[in-house]
Write a protein that holds these residues in place. Sequence first.
Motif, PDB file in Angstrom:
ATOM      1  N   GLU A 441       0.718  -6.733   9.271  1.00 43.95           N
ATOM      2  CA  GLU A 441       1.479  -6.759   8.028  1.00 43.95           C
ATOM      3  C   GLU A 441       2.301  -8.047   7.949  1.00 43.95           C
ATOM      4  O   GLU A 441       2.720  -8.583   8.975  1.00 43.95           O
ATOM      5  N   LEU A 442       2.517  -8.519   6.716  1.00 41.33           N
ATOM      6  CA  LEU A 442       3.356  -9.684   6.477  1.00 41.33           C
ATOM      7  C   LEU A 442       4.401  -9.299   5.438  1.00 41.33           C
ATOM      8  O   LEU A 442       4.059  -8.912   4.308  1.00 41.33           O
ATOM      9  N   GLY A 443       5.685  -9.395   5.824  1.00 41.38           N
ATOM     10  CA  GLY A 443       6.762  -8.984   4.908  1.00 41.38           C
ATOM     11  C   GLY A 443       7.422 -10.174   4.224  1.00 41.38           C
ATOM     12  O   GLY A 443       7.581 -11.235   4.823  1.00 41.38           O
ATOM     13  N   LEU A 444       7.843  -9.964   2.940  1.00 36.40           N
ATOM     14  CA  LEU A 444       8.519 -11.006   2.165  1.00 36.40           C
ATOM     15  C   LEU A 444       9.785 -10.425   1.553  1.00 36.40           C
ATOM     16  O   LEU A 444       9.758  -9.356   0.925  1.00 36.40           O
ATOM     17  N   ILE A 445      10.894 -11.137   1.781  1.00 32.97           N
ATOM     18  CA  ILE A 445      12.176 -10.775   1.149  1.00 32.97           C
ATOM     19  C   ILE A 445      12.538 -11.896   0.170  1.00 32.97           C
ATOM     20  O   ILE A 445      12.625 -13.059   0.557  1.00 32.97           O
ATOM     21  N   SER A 446      12.741 -11.521  -1.082  1.00 32.56           N
ATOM     22  CA  SER A 446      13.212 -12.469  -2.107  1.00 32.56           C
ATOM     23  C   SER A 446      14.594 -12.016  -2.582  1.00 32.56           C
ATOM     24  O   SER A 446      14.811 -10.832  -2.837  1.00 32.56           O
ATOM     25  N   PHE A 447      15.559 -12.952  -2.674  1.00 28.89           N
ATOM     26  CA  PHE A 447      16.894 -12.579  -3.175  1.00 28.89           C
ATOM     27  C   PHE A 447      17.552 -13.783  -3.825  1.00 28.89           C
ATOM     28  O   PHE A 447      17.199 -14.943  -3.536  1.00 28.89           O
ATOM     29  N   ILE A 536      11.824  -6.426  -1.754  1.00 27.68           N
ATOM     30  CA  ILE A 536      10.979  -6.406  -0.547  1.00 27.68           C
ATOM     31  C   ILE A 536       9.549  -6.092  -0.944  1.00 27.68           C
ATOM     32  O   ILE A 536       9.309  -5.139  -1.713  1.00 27.68           O
ATOM     33  N   ALA A 537       8.593  -6.857  -0.435  1.00 30.08           N
ATOM     34  CA  ALA A 537       7.161  -6.604  -0.640  1.00 30.08           C
ATOM     35  C   ALA A 537       6.413  -7.034   0.620  1.00 30.08           C
ATOM     36  O   ALA A 537       6.899  -7.868   1.402  1.00 30.08           O
ATOM     37  N   SER A 538       5.217  -6.464   0.822  1.00 30.28           N
ATOM     38  CA  SER A 538       4.444  -6.801   2.028  1.00 30.28           C
ATOM     39  C   SER A 538       2.953  -6.767   1.738  1.00 30.28           C
ATOM     40  O   SER A 538       2.502  -6.153   0.769  1.00 30.28           O
ATOM     41  N   VAL A 539       2.221  -7.463   2.621  1.00 25.84           N
ATOM     42  CA  VAL A 539       0.758  -7.420   2.644  1.00 25.84           C
ATOM     43  C   VAL A 539       0.366  -6.522   3.815  1.00 25.84           C
ATOM     44  O   VAL A 539       0.920  -6.666   4.917  1.00 25.84           O
ATOM     45  N   PRO A 540      -0.487  -5.545   3.598  1.00 18.38           N
ATOM     46  CA  PRO A 540      -1.351  -5.330   2.417  1.00 18.38           C
ATOM     47  C   PRO A 540      -0.863  -4.248   1.473  1.00 18.38           C
ATOM     48  O   PRO A 540      -1.612  -3.863   0.574  1.00 18.38           O
ATOM     49  N   TRP A 541       0.371  -3.686   1.662  1.00 16.68           N
ATOM     50  CA  TRP A 541       0.791  -2.500   0.905  1.00 16.68           C
ATOM     51  C   TRP A 541       1.118  -2.821  -0.555  1.00 16.68           C
ATOM     52  O   TRP A 541       0.864  -1.980  -1.439  1.00 16.68           O
ATOM     53  N   HIS A 542       1.618  -3.995  -0.839  1.00 19.60           N
ATOM     54  CA  HIS A 542       2.050  -4.301  -2.207  1.00 19.60           C
ATOM     55  C   HIS A 542       1.262  -5.435  -2.850  1.00 19.60           C
ATOM     56  O   HIS A 542       1.353  -5.612  -4.079  1.00 19.60           O
ATOM     57  N   ALA A 543       0.527  -6.206  -2.066  1.00 23.01           N
ATOM     58  CA  ALA A 543      -0.274  -7.307  -2.611  1.00 23.01           C
ATOM     59  C   ALA A 543      -1.232  -7.786  -1.545  1.00 23.01           C
ATOM     60  O   ALA A 543      -1.080  -7.470  -0.356  1.00 23.01           O
ATOM     61  N   ARG A 544      -2.260  -8.601  -1.970  1.00 20.35           N
ATOM     62  CA  ARG A 544      -3.227  -9.111  -1.021  1.00 20.35           C
ATOM     63  C   ARG A 544      -3.384 -10.626  -1.098  1.00 20.35           C
ATOM     64  O   ARG A 544      -4.147 -11.194  -0.324  1.00 20.35           O
ATOM     65  N   GLY A 564      22.369  -2.170 -10.170  1.00 19.01           N
ATOM     66  CA  GLY A 564      23.766  -2.359  -9.795  1.00 19.01           C
ATOM     67  C   GLY A 564      24.028  -3.525  -8.878  1.00 19.01           C
ATOM     68  O   GLY A 564      25.190  -3.752  -8.474  1.00 19.01           O
ATOM     69  N   LYS A 565      23.024  -4.265  -8.490  1.00 13.63           N
ATOM     70  CA  LYS A 565      23.177  -5.444  -7.631  1.00 13.63           C
ATOM     71  C   LYS A 565      23.686  -5.062  -6.236  1.00 13.63           C
ATOM     72  O   LYS A 565      23.944  -3.895  -5.951  1.00 13.63           O
ATOM     73  N   ASN A 566      23.798  -6.077  -5.377  1.00 17.68           N
ATOM     74  CA  ASN A 566      24.273  -5.897  -3.990  1.00 17.68           C
ATOM     75  C   ASN A 566      23.514  -4.763  -3.290  1.00 17.68           C
ATOM     76  O   ASN A 566      24.095  -3.909  -2.628  1.00 17.68           O
ATOM     77  N   ARG A 567      22.200  -4.819  -3.439  1.00 13.40           N
ATOM     78  CA  ARG A 567      21.347  -3.800  -2.840  1.00 13.40           C
ATOM     79  C   ARG A 567      19.945  -4.365  -2.649  1.00 13.40           C
ATOM     80  O   ARG A 567      19.630  -5.454  -3.137  1.00 13.40           O
ATOM     81  N   CYS A 568      19.079  -3.578  -2.031  1.00 10.39           N
ATOM     82  CA  CYS A 568      17.687  -4.000  -1.833  1.00 10.39           C
ATOM     83  C   CYS A 568      16.766  -2.926  -2.359  1.00 10.39           C
ATOM     84  O   CYS A 568      17.096  -1.734  -2.318  1.00 10.39           O
ATOM     85  N   GLU A 569      15.617  -3.349  -2.885  1.00  7.54           N
ATOM     86  CA  GLU A 569      14.608  -2.437  -3.403  1.00  7.54           C
ATOM     87  C   GLU A 569      13.251  -2.855  -2.854  1.00  7.54           C
ATOM     88  O   GLU A 569      12.977  -4.037  -2.653  1.00  7.54           O
ATOM     89  N   VAL A 570      12.374  -1.847  -2.628  1.00  8.89           N
ATOM     90  CA  VAL A 570      11.021  -2.088  -2.132  1.00  8.89           C
ATOM     91  C   VAL A 570      10.063  -2.021  -3.300  1.00  8.89           C
ATOM     92  O   VAL A 570      10.190  -1.143  -4.179  1.00  8.89           O
ATOM     93  N   ALA A 571       9.096  -2.919  -3.343  1.00  6.72           N
ATOM     94  CA  ALA A 571       8.128  -2.977  -4.433  1.00  6.72           C
ATOM     95  C   ALA A 571       7.256  -1.724  -4.458  1.00  6.72           C
ATOM     96  O   ALA A 571       7.129  -1.017  -3.451  1.00  6.72           O
ATOM     97  N   GLU A 572       6.673  -1.489  -5.633  1.00  4.65           N
ATOM     98  CA  GLU A 572       5.783  -0.348  -5.769  1.00  4.65           C
ATOM     99  C   GLU A 572       4.474  -0.619  -5.036  1.00  4.65           C
ATOM    100  O   GLU A 572       3.930  -1.712  -5.112  1.00  4.65           O
ATOM    101  N   PRO A 573       3.928   0.387  -4.328  1.00  9.30           N
ATOM    102  CA  PRO A 573       2.659   0.192  -3.633  1.00  9.30           C
ATOM    103  C   PRO A 573       1.502  -0.035  -4.614  1.00  9.30           C
ATOM    104  O   PRO A 573       1.588   0.344  -5.778  1.00  9.30           O
ATOM    105  N   LEU A 574       0.401  -0.597  -4.108  1.00 11.22           N
ATOM    106  CA  LEU A 574      -0.727  -0.907  -4.966  1.00 11.22           C
ATOM    107  C   LEU A 574      -1.415   0.338  -5.485  1.00 11.22           C
ATOM    108  O   LEU A 574      -1.914   0.365  -6.617  1.00 11.22           O
ATOM    109  N   HIS A 575      -1.455   1.422  -4.708  1.00 12.39           N
ATOM    110  CA  HIS A 575      -2.215   2.612  -5.096  1.00 12.39           C
ATOM    111  C   HIS A 575      -1.487   3.484  -6.101  1.00 12.39           C
ATOM    112  O   HIS A 575      -2.057   4.439  -6.615  1.00 12.39           O
ATOM    113  N   SER A 576      -0.214   3.246  -6.397  1.00 15.69           N
ATOM    114  CA  SER A 576       0.520   4.125  -7.309  1.00 15.69           C
ATOM    115  C   SER A 576       0.356   3.672  -8.751  1.00 15.69           C
ATOM    116  O   SER A 576       0.001   2.530  -9.034  1.00 15.69           O
TER     117      SER A 576
END
Length: 576
Positions: A441-447, A536-544, A564-576
């Motif tokens: 897996e490869l994880g990416l954090i954008s902020f 937060i997003a990762s390969v292969p769960w959220h993109a390829r 509300g800011k000052n928080r983190c969210e995980v991207a939606e999976p590809l299969h949903s």
Amino acid sequence: MSSARRNVSQPHLPKPAGRWTVLSRLLVGVAVVLAAVVVWVSHLADSSPLVEALLLAALMGVMLWGAFRLANQRATARVAELHESILHAIRTQSTPQLPANAGGSIDALGESILELVSRAGERIEKLRDETDWYRQIADDAIGIEAFFSPRGRLLWLSPSTEAVTGYSLAECFDSRDIIDLWVYAKDRSLMKELARRGLDGEEREGHELRMQHRDGRLTWFSCRWSVRRDDDGRITGVRFSAQDIQRRKDVELKLLETVAALRRTQALKEHYLKRSNDEKMRLSSLLDTVAQGILFVDRDRRVVYINQPCIEMWMLSSRDAVVGTRDEQIIAETAGLRANDAAYMRHVEEVIASRQNSEAWDIELTDGRIISEVSSVVPSSDGTQSIGRVWVFEDVTAARLAERRLTDLAERDPLTGLYNRRRFVEELERRIADAERRGEELGLISFDLDGFKAINDTFGHQAGDEVLMQLSTEIGSIVRRNELFFRLGGDEFAILASNADIDRMVQLSRRVLARVSDMHFDFGGVEAAITVSIGIASVPWHARDTDALIAAADRAMYQAKMRGKNRCEVAEPLHS
């Protein structure tokens, strides 16, 4: 020879009864009888005792004198007979026939003579056998064997002389001067001088001269003169020996020719060697002026040549101390200069094992220098094999630093020193490919920063730059070695983490949130603070692929701002 042995064998001597012993006993008996008769007659005649004694003594004296004369004559006859027998044996060279029953002493003397004769015969037979062997050896001798009298008269010649000289033995014996018959004209004076000295008692050997065959052929011989003397030291004869050494002379001639050829070759070699040394000195001077370090090793990995720049580059003692040593010793001596010596050792072994030319390899030193190394196999003159390997070293410190500065200008943000968007895209593409290949897996954090625009508008861009630099330092301190931190532009940042699942990315995001929340600023006595919104997003769960992964992380970051800011969210999976 068998008959001669029978003549000297010891005969059987009979032991008959001694006649003279019987006569002696008879004579004693007669004397006793006569003495008794005399005593009886004198008694009848009424003679006085004195007269009887005198008559008896006279009779006994006569008897003893007669017995002594008889024994003496017999002994003389036996000795004469023994003497005649011995003389006859000497004349006929046979065993003497000794008289038997000649008396104890005569018999013992005869037996002693027979024993002496027997032993002398055995000795003579042994000497005859030895003489036969010596004669056979002399007859089989190779070369010339001759024996001369003290006056120089030829007494004996070996049969091989005929084959050596071409002259028969009779011709040799009949010759007035054997030296003129045998010896080559130019060597005769030397031969005659040696012969004269030999006859004077001087032994000589090892003189080489030429014998001339009857057909005119010349042959080299090694001559020897040896003197024979009797017990008083007088010369009894002189032996002359000559051995054929023509084959050795031929070998010596060929050897001389070979030596002459070798000397000519050596002279030519020395000429070319001098030219080669001159060329070597010119080449060495040239190589000492270049900036690169040059090291040449032979097939046994022994140093054949090293130039002065290489000595200085690797801080070696001297050229003389290095040449002749193995390259492993140089590598060991310079191990402390290399920042990663183990990696360099593996590189060297791989290069040598490949038996091919190597690619350039940068060696980082502990003093900050960077040495570029390249290696090439040196073929033999005919190209059939390798005669060694040349190593070329170049100090590329300035070039590499310049390259790094250019790379930093192209890949790093000038304000924060973080990798920029260009490096982010390159690294993201490479790591996605690696993750797919390895099944990881490869994880990416954008902020981005919440409230950053307000700081810029209120306190100015210098205050905004201070916030960006401090944030880069604080977040950079919590980023691990396998994680990369980027500034994408403005107040946008990203973190890449290889082989990281969602839980790990969430934990990293919470550390970022906590660290930013602890940051406080004071601009002209006015306090300020910021927060961040993280996606937060990762390969292969959220993109390829690259674009899809960046878009998924951005969507999650905007969702965090909306919630509300000052928080983190995980991207939606590809299969949903």
